[in-house]
Each structure stands twice: as C-alpha cells, then as structure tokens.
Write an enzyme that holds these catalytic residues in place. Structure first.
Site, short mmCIF file in Angstrom:
data_model
loop_
_atom_site.label_atom_id
_atom_site.label_comp_id
_atom_site.label_asym_id
_atom_site.label_seq_id
_atom_site.Cartn_x
_atom_site.Cartn_y
_atom_site.Cartn_z
N HIS A 220 0.79 -1.27 -0.04
CA HIS A 220 -0.10 -0.01 0.12
C HIS A 220 0.74 1.36 0.07
O HIS A 220 0.54 2.26 -0.77
CB HIS A 220 -0.97 -0.05 1.25
N GLU B 110 2.20 1.85 -3.29
CA GLU B 110 1.07 2.29 -4.15
C GLU B 110 0.99 4.05 -4.19
O GLU B 110 1.03 4.74 -5.06
CB GLU B 110 -0.21 1.81 -3.92
N HIS B 111 1.02 4.50 -2.63
CA HIS B 111 1.05 5.91 -2.80
C HIS B 111 2.34 6.59 -3.17
O HIS B 111 2.28 7.60 -3.81
CB HIS B 111 1.18 6.21 -1.19
N GLU C 83 -4.20 7.90 7.40
CA GLU C 83 -5.19 7.25 7.08
C GLU C 83 -5.42 5.93 7.92
O GLU C 83 -6.46 5.53 8.18
CB GLU C 83 -4.58 6.55 5.91
#
Lengths: 429, 422
Positions: free
Chosen positions: A69, A72-73, A144
């Site tokens: 993840h 991906e960012h 997040e």
C-alpha cells in the site's frame, strides 16, 4: 505479440487478450456507443505478499506489513511532478487501490484515451523514492490508518480475520500499522518494486470506448520489457482451526455490529472460483432475503436489513462471512449454526436454488453495463490465469448437488470466529 | 445524440420521463414522491418507501416478494429517502436485465413494472393501516438507522454541520427526522401520510432502458393517472441566506481523527460557473485544496470542496489532526482568496474544465446517473442535457470564475474532535 479473441455465446459478448512482447497480458473489451473508458494497470501484489524470493535471492525475505500500500502511494509521485497534474491535462480521473492480493492503478475518461494510457503506463514504470519523500508519506499514511481505527465496519472485519487466522498475513490491516510503516525506507520500496512490478506479474485491462490499435501502439512505445524473475510468494503455516472463537472491541457506535467467519480450506485457480460461487449459492439459500430463516430472525428483531453474507478468499485463505447489526449477535451466531446443521440434514430447496441461479446470473449481466465492472473483472480473472466468462459459465452450470457438497465442506460450525463491536455506552456529559 | 429524452405530463404534478439509450443492458424505473421538508411529517414520510418496497397487497411478505423478484433474474425493488434543496424525496427504484438476456426471453420488464406499481399504489394494508407487524419492524429499523449515523464520522459530521449551516430552513431537517419524531409515528399515521402524498405530492417517474417498453409505460401511467389528486404545487427551494456572523461549533466524540466542515454561502445564480469554480478550488485531485492543504502542507488526510447548488452552499470537508485544524482552516481560506483574486493559471482553469466535462460526458453511461441528472434539472424546471451543459461550460471565462468565488462568504465552521482535545 500473440492475440486471441475470447468469445461467449451465452451473452454474445467478446474481448481481446494480447500477450505483448514485453511480457504483459493486455485485455481489451470494446463497448459500442459508450462515452466512458476505464483502464486498469495492475500487479499481482497485495498486502499478503510480505515473504517472497526471486531467482536472484538465495532465500525468502520478509518485509514490513503495509509496504504494498505504501508503494502504491509513492508511485503516484514522479521525480518531477505529481501524477494527478499529468492526468489533469487529459481530463482523465485517476486513482489506485491496494487489496490483499492486488495493486491497481486506474483512470477513467471520455476522451484522450491514448494520452491517458501513456501517462498511466509511464508513471507506474518510473519509481522514484527518497528517504525524505518516504518520511513525508509515513505521516500521510499514519493519518489514513488512524481514520480506519474509528471505522467500526473496518474494525469488525479485521478483528474477525485476526480471530480466524493464526499466522496468515491476511489478518493484518492492508495499510500496516504505524509501527510497521516506520520501518519502511527507500531501499525496501525499490526491492519490492523490482520484484512485483515486473510486467510478467502484471496486466493491463481496458473496457469502454477504446480502439485496440491505439492501445497497442502506446504499449509498444512505453512498455519496458521485463525478464521473468521466477517470483515465489510464501505464507506461514496456517492451522485449519481458528485462532480464537471470539473478538470484541468497544467503539462509539449505536447498535452492536458483528462479523461471523467460517474458516475453510483455501483453494486456487478455477477450483477457487467454483468454491466461491457454490458457497455463495449456499449462503443465499440459507440466509438471503427470500429465505424463511431471514424472515424468522427479522421478525424476531434479531437482525435488520443490514444483514448480509459474503465469501472471502485468496492465496492461502478462504472463509464465509455473515455480518450485520444486532442487539444480540451471539444469538444470531447460534441460530446460523443451527440453520446450517438443519440444512445439511434436511437438504436445500430446489425451487429457490433455481431462482437464486437466475438472480446470480442477472447480477452478472447487469455488471456488463459498466466499463469499470468489466475492466475489473478482466484484470482479476486475468491475473489468476482465468477467462472473464468463467464466472458466468460456472454460475450457469452449478447444480444443487454441488451446493450441498459445498455446504458440508465449507461450513464447520466448530471452526468459527465471531467478532463484535459494542457501543461504548452513553457519554457522560 | 445517444440518449433519447422524452417527458410527458400525465396528471396534475405528475410526469413520466423516458431516457432511452440503446447501450443499456438493463431497464431501470424510478418513482419519486417529492414534498416540502417539514418537522411534522419528515419521519412518517421517511418510513414509507421502506414499507412499500418490503411487501404489497399481492406479495404480503418480504419473503414472497423477494422470491418473485429472484425469479425475474434478481430484479430489485428498493426504497430510499433523500433530500433535494428544501424538499424530501421518497423513492422506489426497480431494475432488471433486458428481456433478451433471459434464458427463455421471458417478459421480465413488464412483469417487474406490474410488481413495482402494485407496491407503489397498493401496499399491504389491514384495518386501514399499514400491516402493523411489518410496519413496526421498519419503524425500528428507521430509528436504528438514525442511531447508527454516528458510526460513520464523516457523514455524521455532514449531518451535524447541516443543522447549523441551514439553521431555520427546511433543509436543516435531517432527512429521516430524529428519534423523537420516529417514536411518534404509527402504522395508521404513516398510512394516512402515504395517502396524503399520493394526493398532493409532486410525482416524477423515470424509465431508463435500452428501448422503449410500451407495456411497462401503460401499466405505470394507468396507475398514476388513476390517482385521486389534490396537487399542492411544484416544490421550490430557497437559497440559504448568509448569517450575520460566522458561527463556530465544536463537538466532542470518541475519535482519533478530527473532522472539519466549513460552509460558505453564495447568492451567485449561475450553477455551471459555480461548478467550475468548485473544481478549481477543491473539487478535483489537482485543485487548490488538494495540492496545497493535503499534498504540500500535509495538513489533512482528505480535503475537498462540494456544491449544493439548490441552496447556494459551497462546503469544504476535511479530516485533520486536532492540532492542525486551525492551520488547515487558515490555509483553506488562503486558497479561497487565491481563487477570488484570480491567482490561478489558465492551465489550472482548463484542467478543471476538462475534469467537469469528463464527468458530465460519462453521465449517460449509467442508468442511475442519467436519471439523477434529469431529476436534478426537472426539479428546478429545466431539462438541459449533459451535452448542452458542456457547451455552456465551455463559455465560462476566468473572470466569471473569479466573480463566482468572490460571492462566497464563510458562514459556518464545524469541528468534530476527540474528547481529550479541548
């Protein structure tokens, strides 16, 4: 380059599968008269792929949770600009997501498809990480993770997975934890990038108002061929039984919410698709809105219309989940177990089976209206080596006997975890 | 043009609108009952679509209805309630696959229309009230829904901020009412309200499909024209007036991340220009708010702006750490000043324009988005197509955007934060 047209008689639909010389699988589904195009460029890489080796590694290595993840960012940031600002010029709307076993980058647009595609393929193939930019991202992702700590639906699900699984990384939050992401640095990101973002481990899927020739032209221009690196993912040994049968937490919510997970043997490939579909039939027969069981629980006020069920599976895990709101979740769980045992003994209703089959088929036809649903279907099946029509054909071929067998194998009432989020109680003012 | 739009008045305050688009593999029907939001009727009205979509005089239980719908290839009938401007909208929506996809080409669409119509005009009634046992469960569910709103902090903060932004206006009333109002409704009172709505409410029916379906139209229009009417008149929404002074509200909850909502009022009448201004300001991932407040300064996890054009309100919605809230607010206002003083490039403007065009072009690909597009416009007495709006959008200049931004006045600052933060 090798091109194949995949046709389906039942729906009259078809799409093209191209094995590009770079090693990438490309799927294109042209939708006549549509305005929208939806494109997905994805890797078979998600939060569960934390232990792996390639032909260059002497042994398996393990990386911190949450790295897929995080990556991906970070890919959304090029060396010289933000990716959003590149798409801003074509009018396309970009996004990305990381799941347990996929990372996908996407855009949808109504114009300038080749230009947008060039940007998509370009930025995913241009990693740029520095320790400074990694540090900044640790702050953003920390926020997040915090946001999800307040999310009761999210917590009830992961608490359930934490109870069902002893060791499998599926039990860890997709984004990792504040502690694990603190261990991430630029070198680790490059290592994971080089391992999983190899074109042989990826696919491109496009549905909508799209011209095949122009897609191939962009791919020829932009794709950097990758050699096969013999990638292997490894998962820790996972016992067949659940780790704990109960998990509870308190949050500021109104009515308790629950997830009840039945652990079953994992499957892969087409047999996993069959298991998923047949288990879905079993779930519908037992407890969908048209079942007597649903009505009984509903009339007793034990469940409300948020009650639902789903199958959840992937590499090394498979479980069936019931979820909803209830003032008495444990009673709901007991009643579900009783109903499963009763169904195993008395059998399932043939007439309802036929209706559920039509209903399942109808929902798959409805998805064919939507470019996003089609592109997602092609990439998900494609990355598993399947054909996009395998699902609709499997549904059409399922028999009641198949479903009965599945009921026996997938629902062991002694191998269940119930996760409950309880209200904190009235605030003291 | 790809979509064929047809609109007919079939009774006093009743319209039937068709949107035909040959690419659609499904047929979708909507029936909306539209009435002014009012504290006295809000909860009684809100429960109605959930009762109607649960059973009918022909299918008296949810089980019987679901079984019939499953046989129609998983057709659905759903009830919902929503707000548009100062009005409350009770809706039934039904959808099915086109007949040509049925295993034996059964006439799915016309059969589904009959069931939908039966649900809409002929609910399951006993002793001149909604069947009590089922009604009580729906009523319980409505209060559960209202209680559960707190579970989702982002939408909850919207609801709470709305009470302040629209204070004293119908739009401030929560669309399902409150627990006290729900407690008062009975199977009898809700049934009375239902009959009243059939008489007085504005009724809008939409059919979205791959081809016209004359049988379906006949069944539905016959039912609607057969209603005994005493029409209360078209719904209108007033622009929300700006408060004399900025109102600040802070609420404390068990949360780890704070939510901040800023409400701005505008009397600017051109909603297309406002839409473009919103895209420049905070409506896209390359807008002022996203690039500065989130990306450059990392003050928020999310920070975006939106528009309620029926009420003349622009809002900024963000998730922040409590210690950053004041800084984030300051920066949001700085970004607004930038737009107000024309401090944005031609490229920023054109990118924003392209983004709105992209969204509007895609509207006709989905049944829901298409029906909603026309419903939003029909409600205000218009019927512009997405293509026509795109043409108008192309004419909007930088000066227009600056004018629109200048009309914004900060009205409400709402903060939902953790208990330890005071």
């Amino acid at each position: 380059m090798n091109k194949k047209i995949i046709r389906n008689e039942r729906t009259g639909e078809h799409y093209t599968h191209i094995k590009h010389s770079s090693g990438l699988d490309i799927y294109i589904w042209r939708m006549e008269d549509y305005s929208t195009t939806h494109a997905l460029f994805g890797a078979k890489y998600g939060s569960i792929n934390t232990t792996f080796k390639t032909k260059d590694d002497s042994d398996f290595i393990t990386v911190p949770n949450g790295i897929a993840h995080f990556l991906e960012h970070k890919l959304f940031e090029n060396e010289d600009c933000d990716v959003f600002s590149l798409f801003a010029k074509t009018g396309a709307s970009p996004n990305a997501y990381t799941s347990f076993d996929r990372t996908c980058y996407l855009f949808n647009c109504t114009d300038n498809v080749p230009e947008s595609l060039e940007i998509l393929l370009g930025f995913v193939q241009s990693p740029y990480f520095t320790d400074e930019s990694v540090q900044k991202e640790q702050g953003i992702i920390g926020q997040e993770i915090k946001m999800y700590e307040d999310n009761a639906q999210w917590r009830v699900f992961f608490n359930m997975l934490g109870g069902v699984y002893h060791n499998h990384p599926v039990k860890i939050d997709l984004a990792g934890t504040v502690e694990t992401i603190a261990e991430i640095d630029a070198d680790l990101l490059y290592k994971c990038y080089k391992t999983f973002y190899n074109l042989n481990n990826m696919a491109l899927s496009i549905a909508g108002n799209v011209d095949e020739e122009s897609v191939i032209a962009v791919c020829d221009k932009i794709l950097k061929p990758g050699e096969s690196i013999e990638l292997e993912s490894a998962f820790p040994d996972e016992p067949l039984t659940v780790a704990q049968s109960e998990a509870t937490q308190k949050l500021e919510i109104a009515v308790p919410i629950f997830n009840i997970g039945f652990k079953a043997q994992p499957q892969s490939g087409i047999s996993a698709i069959r298991a998923e579909i047949e288990t879905n039939f079993a779930l519908s027969l037992i407890s969908d809105e048209s079942s007597d069981f649903y009505k009984t629980l509903y009339d007793e006020g034990l469940i409300n219309s948020s009650f639902s069920s789903e199958v959840f599976w992937g590499d090394g895990y498979f479980c069936s989940i019931f979820g909803g709101e209830s003032r008495n979740p444990k009673l709901v769980s007991d009643r579900i177990k009783e109903e499963i045992e009763r169904s195993k003994k008395d059998g399932l209703d043939k007439e309802r089976f036929e209706a559920i089959k039509k209903s399942y088929y109808g929902s798959l036809i409805r998805d064919l209206n939507d470019a996003e649903a089609i592109a997602t279907l092609m990439i998900n099946t494609g990355l598993d080596g399947l054909n996009a029509f395998d699902i609709i054909e499997t549904v059409a071929a399922v028999t009641l006997e198949d479903v009965m067998k599945r009921l026996e194998t997938q629902f062991d009432i002694n191998n269940v975890t119930i996760s409950i989020i309880e209200p904190i109680g009235k605030r003291e003012d | 043009m790809a979509v064929k739009y047809g609109r007919e008045k079939i009774g006093e305050g009743i319209h039937y609108t068709t949107l035909i688009n040959k690419r659609q593999k499904t047929n979708t029907m909507f029936i909306h009952l539209i009435t002014p939001l009012s504290q006295d009727s809000v909860s009684g009205n809100a429960v109605i679509p959930y009762v109607l979509s649960n059973s009918s005089s022909s299918y008296t239980t949810v089980t019987a209805l679901s079984r019939r719908l499953a046989l129609l290839y998983g057709s659905v009938i759903k009830g919902s309630v929503a707000k548009i401007g100062d009005s409350q909208v009770m809706s039934l929506v039904s959808g099915c696959i086109n007949d040509r996809y049925a295993f034996d080409r059964e006439p799915i669409t016309s059969e589904l229309t009959e069931i939908l119509t039966n649900c809409f005009i002929s609910p399951y009634v006993e002793n001149n009230e909604f069947y009590k046992k089922d009604f009580d469960l729906k009523k319980q569910e409505l209060s559960d829904d209202i209680e559960a709103e707190i579970n989702e902090k982002r939408s909850y903060s919207f609801k709470r901020a709305g009470l302040v932004i629209y204070e004293g206006e119908p739009c401030a009333i929560p669309v399902k009412g409150d627990l006290e109002a729900v407690a008062k409704i009975t199977a009898r009172s809700a049934y009375e309200q239902y009959k009243e709505l059939l008489k007085t409410a504005q009724i809008e029916a939409y059919f979205v499909g791959g081809a016209e379906c004359p049988q379906s139209k006949e069944v539905l229009t016959a039912a609607l024209t057969g209603l005994e009417r005493d029409y209360a008149g078209d719904n209108i929404s007033e622009k929300s007036p700006a408060k004399q002074e900025l109102r600040r509200v802070v609420e404390q909850h068990e949360v780890s991340q704070s939510k901040m909502l800023l409400g701005f009022k505008t009397d600017f009448s051109d909603s297309i220009t406002l839409r473009l201004m919103n895209a420049v300001f905070g409506g896209t991932p390359f807008s002022k708010l996203f690039l500065n407040v989130r990306e450059r300064l990392s003050l928020c996890y999310y920070c975006s702006s939106g528009l309620n054009d029926k009420k003349g309100v622009v809002y900024v919605d963000s998730g922040v750490d409590f210690q950053n809230a004041a800084k984030a607010e300051e920066e949001i206002l700085n970004q607004l000043s930038a737009v107000q003083s024309g401090n944005f490039t031609t490229e920023e403007l054109e990118n924003a324009r392209l983004s709105v065009i992209n969204t509007w072009r895609g509207v006709s690909d989905g049944a829901r988005s298409l029906a909603d597009w026309y419903f939003q416009r029909n409600y205000s007495g218009g019927n512009e197509s997405p293509e026509e709006c795109i043409e108008m959008l192309r004419l909007v200049t930088k000066e227009d955007v600056v004018e629109a931004a200048k009309s914004l006045k900060l009205d409400t600052a709402y903060l939902l934060t953790g208990k330890e933060n005071t």
